[in-house]
Write a protein that holds these residues in place. Structure first.
Motif, short mmCIF file in Angstrom:
data_model
loop_
_atom_site.label_atom_id
_atom_site.label_comp_id
_atom_site.label_asym_id
_atom_site.label_seq_id
_atom_site.Cartn_x
_atom_site.Cartn_y
_atom_site.Cartn_z
N GLY A 75 14.78 1.11 -12.58
CA GLY A 75 14.48 2.42 -13.16
C GLY A 75 14.12 3.44 -12.10
O GLY A 75 13.76 3.08 -10.97
N GLU A 76 14.28 4.72 -12.44
CA GLU A 76 13.95 5.83 -11.55
C GLU A 76 14.65 5.71 -10.20
O GLU A 76 14.08 6.01 -9.15
CB GLU A 76 12.43 5.94 -11.35
CG GLU A 76 11.67 6.18 -12.64
CD GLU A 76 10.17 6.25 -12.44
OE1 GLU A 76 9.72 6.27 -11.28
OE2 GLU A 76 9.46 6.27 -13.46
N GLY A 77 15.91 5.24 -10.22
CA GLY A 77 16.69 5.17 -8.99
C GLY A 77 16.24 4.12 -8.00
O GLY A 77 16.57 4.20 -6.82
N ARG A 78 15.50 3.13 -8.46
CA ARG A 78 14.96 2.10 -7.56
C ARG A 78 15.70 0.79 -7.77
O ARG A 78 15.96 0.37 -8.91
CB ARG A 78 13.48 1.92 -7.84
CG ARG A 78 12.73 1.21 -6.74
CD ARG A 78 11.23 1.37 -6.96
NE ARG A 78 10.78 0.69 -8.16
CZ ARG A 78 10.38 -0.58 -8.21
NH1 ARG A 78 10.41 -1.31 -7.12
NH2 ARG A 78 9.97 -1.12 -9.33
N LEU A 79 16.05 0.13 -6.66
CA LEU A 79 16.69 -1.18 -6.69
C LEU A 79 15.85 -2.15 -5.88
O LEU A 79 15.25 -1.79 -4.87
CB LEU A 79 18.09 -1.11 -6.06
CG LEU A 79 19.15 -0.29 -6.78
CD1 LEU A 79 20.32 -0.02 -5.84
CD2 LEU A 79 19.65 -1.02 -8.00
N VAL A 80 15.82 -3.41 -6.33
CA VAL A 80 15.13 -4.44 -5.57
C VAL A 80 16.07 -5.63 -5.41
O VAL A 80 16.92 -5.88 -6.28
CB VAL A 80 13.81 -4.89 -6.24
CG1 VAL A 80 12.81 -3.73 -6.26
CG2 VAL A 80 14.05 -5.39 -7.65
N PRO A 81 15.95 -6.37 -4.31
CA PRO A 81 16.84 -7.53 -4.12
C PRO A 81 16.65 -8.56 -5.23
O PRO A 81 15.56 -8.71 -5.78
CB PRO A 81 16.39 -8.10 -2.77
CG PRO A 81 15.67 -6.98 -2.08
CD PRO A 81 15.05 -6.17 -3.18
N LEU A 82 17.72 -9.24 -5.54
CA LEU A 82 17.70 -10.28 -6.56
C LEU A 82 16.72 -11.38 -6.16
O LEU A 82 16.69 -11.84 -5.02
CB LEU A 82 19.10 -10.87 -6.72
CG LEU A 82 19.25 -12.01 -7.72
CD1 LEU A 82 19.08 -11.50 -9.14
CD2 LEU A 82 20.63 -12.65 -7.57
#
Length: 198
Positions: A75-82
């Protein structure tokens, strides 16, 4: 290093089908591309490529794409590694980033299921169908989600491109498919404007 969230250059569904050949789980092209595969016409422009697999079998996908890293939108343009933690989170999406190309190639939806029974993630377990009923194939073997289910998901936003997809698909759908869509819309989106045309 965090990849550029805008660096999309999605694979064509044929590339995805070739890369995922032999996946021992039901999977299919979803969203707008699924409508284009169903109608068989000239595809509209697509920003990305979405496919779906049963959530319990997602772990079978990354080994088939060893040149990709997987990230989960938060959300809010945020990505986290799997990771195990991100898989357990609320997001059902998993983006595949091809390292050498520096591009996002596809978005893998991790869908709820009960064995070989698909469960609609927007219907709180009230809509279920066997995978054998919801997966169709193009003449060259690309699996895609049946249009009535695609349109159920598209109804939530009903953007201009979703309206175009509805208009393109409806004339080609059977009475049974249209009836299923009406019933599902009544359940998930009561009073939706699309009920007037289904």
């Amino acid at each position: 290093m965090h990849p550029d969230i805008e660096a999309w250059q999605a694979w064509d569904p044929r590339v995805a089908a070739r890369r995922l050949a032999g996946l021992p789980a039901p999977w299919y092209v979803a969203a707008g591309w699924a409508i284009d595969l169903f109608t068989g016409g000239t595809p509209r422009d697509h920003e990305d490529l979405e496919i779906a697999v049963p959530s319990g079998r997602f772990a079978l996908v990354p080994p088939l794409l060893p040149d990709c890293d997987f990230w989960v939108p938060q959300g809010e343009g945020r990505l986290v590694p799997l990771s195990a933690a991100t898989l357990a989170g609320e997001s059902h999406q998993t983006w595949a980033y091809e390292r050498a190309a520096g591009r996002w190639r596809l978005d893998v939806f991790r869908e709820p299921h009960d064995g070989d029974m698909w469960i609609c993630r927007r219907a709180e377990d009230r809509i279920r169908r066997p995978y054998t009923e919801i997966i169709r194939h193009t003449d060259d073997g690309i699996p895609y989600l049946t249009p009535e289910v695609v349109l159920l998901f598209k109804a939530k936003a009903a953007r201009a491109k979703d309206e175009r997809d509805l208009s393109g698909a409806l004339p080609l759908m059977t009475a049974t498919q249209r009836g299923w869509l009406r019933d599902a819309l009544e359940l998930v989106h009561p009073g939706h404007p699309w009920l007037r045309v289904c």
